[in-house]
Design an enzyme around this catalytic site. Sequence first.
Site, PDB file in Angstrom:
ATOM      1  N   LEU A 408       4.678   0.497   0.834  1.00 13.38           N
ATOM      2  CA  LEU A 408       3.854  -0.370  -0.003  1.00 13.38           C
ATOM      3  C   LEU A 408       2.900   0.527  -0.781  1.00 13.38           C
ATOM      4  O   LEU A 408       2.456   1.561  -0.276  1.00 13.38           O
ATOM      5  CB  LEU A 408       3.042  -1.348   0.852  1.00 13.38           C
ATOM      6  CG  LEU A 408       3.812  -2.406   1.644  1.00 13.38           C
ATOM      7  CD1 LEU A 408       2.840  -3.214   2.508  1.00 13.38           C
ATOM      8  CD2 LEU A 408       4.592  -3.334   0.714  1.00 13.38           C
ATOM      9  N   ASP A 409       2.582   0.137  -2.027  1.00 12.48           N
ATOM     10  CA  ASP A 409       1.562   0.866  -2.783  1.00 12.48           C
ATOM     11  C   ASP A 409       0.296   0.975  -1.951  1.00 12.48           C
ATOM     12  O   ASP A 409      -0.016   0.086  -1.153  1.00 12.48           O
ATOM     13  CB  ASP A 409       1.225   0.122  -4.083  1.00 12.48           C
ATOM     14  CG  ASP A 409       2.343   0.203  -5.106  1.00 12.48           C
ATOM     15  OD1 ASP A 409       3.227   1.050  -4.945  1.00 12.48           O
ATOM     16  OD2 ASP A 409       2.313  -0.596  -6.058  1.00 12.48           O
ATOM     17  N   MET A 410      -0.456   2.033  -2.171  1.00  9.10           N
ATOM     18  CA  MET A 410      -1.693   2.231  -1.437  1.00  9.10           C
ATOM     19  C   MET A 410      -2.603   1.004  -1.541  1.00  9.10           C
ATOM     20  O   MET A 410      -3.221   0.582  -0.555  1.00  9.10           O
ATOM     21  CB  MET A 410      -2.435   3.464  -1.963  1.00  9.10           C
ATOM     22  CG  MET A 410      -3.742   3.759  -1.233  1.00  9.10           C
ATOM     23  SD  MET A 410      -4.615   5.190  -1.876  1.00  9.10           S
ATOM     24  CE  MET A 410      -5.241   4.531  -3.419  1.00  9.10           C
TER      25      MET A 410
END
Length: 561
Positions: A408-410
Amino acid sequence: MTNLTACFTPFSQSIDNTVLPEKFTFPFYYQPQPIAIAAALQLQQQLEQLPISYSEAFTETKAEQVSSGKMFGVLVVKSSQDNIGFLSAYSGQLDLDVSMIKFVPAVSNMQLQDSAFLTENRIINNINAEITVLENSQQLSRIRENLNDATIAYQQALSSQQNQIVLNRQQRKQRRTVASEQLTDNDAERLSIELAGQSIQEKKQLQALKQSGQKNLESLHQALTDITDEIDKLKKLRKSRSKNLQKKLFAQYDFLNANGETKDLNAIFAELPEHTPPAGAGDCAAPKLLQYAYQHNLTPIAMAEFWWGAAPKSAIRQHKNYYPSCYSKCQPILTHMLKGLKVDDNPLLVNPAQGKDLTIVYQDSDMLVVNKPAEFLSVPGKNIEDSVYMRIKTQFPQASGPLIVHRLDMSTSGLLIIALNKRAHKALQKQFIERSIEKRYVALVSGNVVEDNGTIELPLILDFDDKPRQMVCYERGKHALTTWRVLERKNNTTRLHLFPKTGRTHQLRVHCAHKLGLNMPIVGDDHYGLKADRLHLHAEYLSLSHPINHCKLEFEVAADF
């Protein structure tokens, strides 16, 4: 203030109560200081007063005048007499008359003013014209057509004759068989000699055909080579002269820093792996602004860059939104130019996961499902190691294999699957590859989405000039597909369910923000919209088969927004 009024713009409203920042803006990730916002708003008011205002010119309806918007920048400065004002600049070139606004000049006008440069540029343009004439000449087209026709005709004639030889050989074999049974030895011998002569004659004819056909093809190939060699020669000459001219041009871009040191583009980029500056390097707003300030003994205080007008076709830009300086062109230049200034710390070096817990939603001997907080890396980054991977590796030292199955994106929160052994990792990864895992995200977007559901299909590619942002590219982008469904509309925001059918970097963020998608960025998206308390995107649901026992598993964790 000698020559200061040329580009120095005083504030039109009082700034007596505005606190000046103690450090200069870190240009690659920032929230504009109030003083910089005041300068930007004043410049925007000036843009709106242009004969053809940029707010009108940079719209879809005015596409015949200007293809898209433009990045503008302001630099708040202090003079040696302690006067506070600002400088204005734009990135690249402008086709409209903006003489009524005091924009700082380009760092180098060699392309426009230097006679030697213009002469050499004309020579290169003439070489381009020669190449174009040769590549589009009727002679080249005719030779290629003749060569193609001759090749096909030769191959057909050769194939036909070879087939006939095979047929004749079979017939001769049959005659020899019959002769051995029905003719006398002398007659059979004479027939055998006759048939051998026919075979020799056919081979000679085949050889003659090959020699004639190949000679004709070689002649046509040579005629083609004569032209293509001339084209290649011109292209090599163009490349050599262009490279030398570029070096001369880059040498004219001599950048100062706060310590009074100078470096040209050749020297700045020589230290990097690519060595050669990209096209347009040095013509962005930020380097122009700092260069003018240093040249005129002005102290930089704060800066901001904003987009004005319609978005380009590929990248995502919102009218009046603030954006950081680009990495590919500006980062090497500004690294030099900011030396000697007290600059804000790089916020990207601060661990955003510090003090945050990683909640385990499901655990067995083969896999985990965790609820990743927002602003928490999935895997170690360039500067920060703290991540889901490192936390799990520490908490489960017996785990083997890569651990991380997907990311997942940060800035995105939600459900993340972890494999605790290689066998589980391989089985889970297969499900992602086959797209049998169901994923559902919830998001808040800025604006009221009109339709109740829909599909977005926009191919994505990394914006190499502005990493890590992605952009839409139909030529080289990877296929990306998202479906969506509206849950609620409230206070000019829309709550959505998002269903990514592919897993491209920033896919949901771009598909929401891009003008060909929803044209509404996710709330808190500091890459493609406006920064808020957090990115309002959460992976709330997962459905998959257990990697070992194949039982169906479902997980759902509601978003905290």
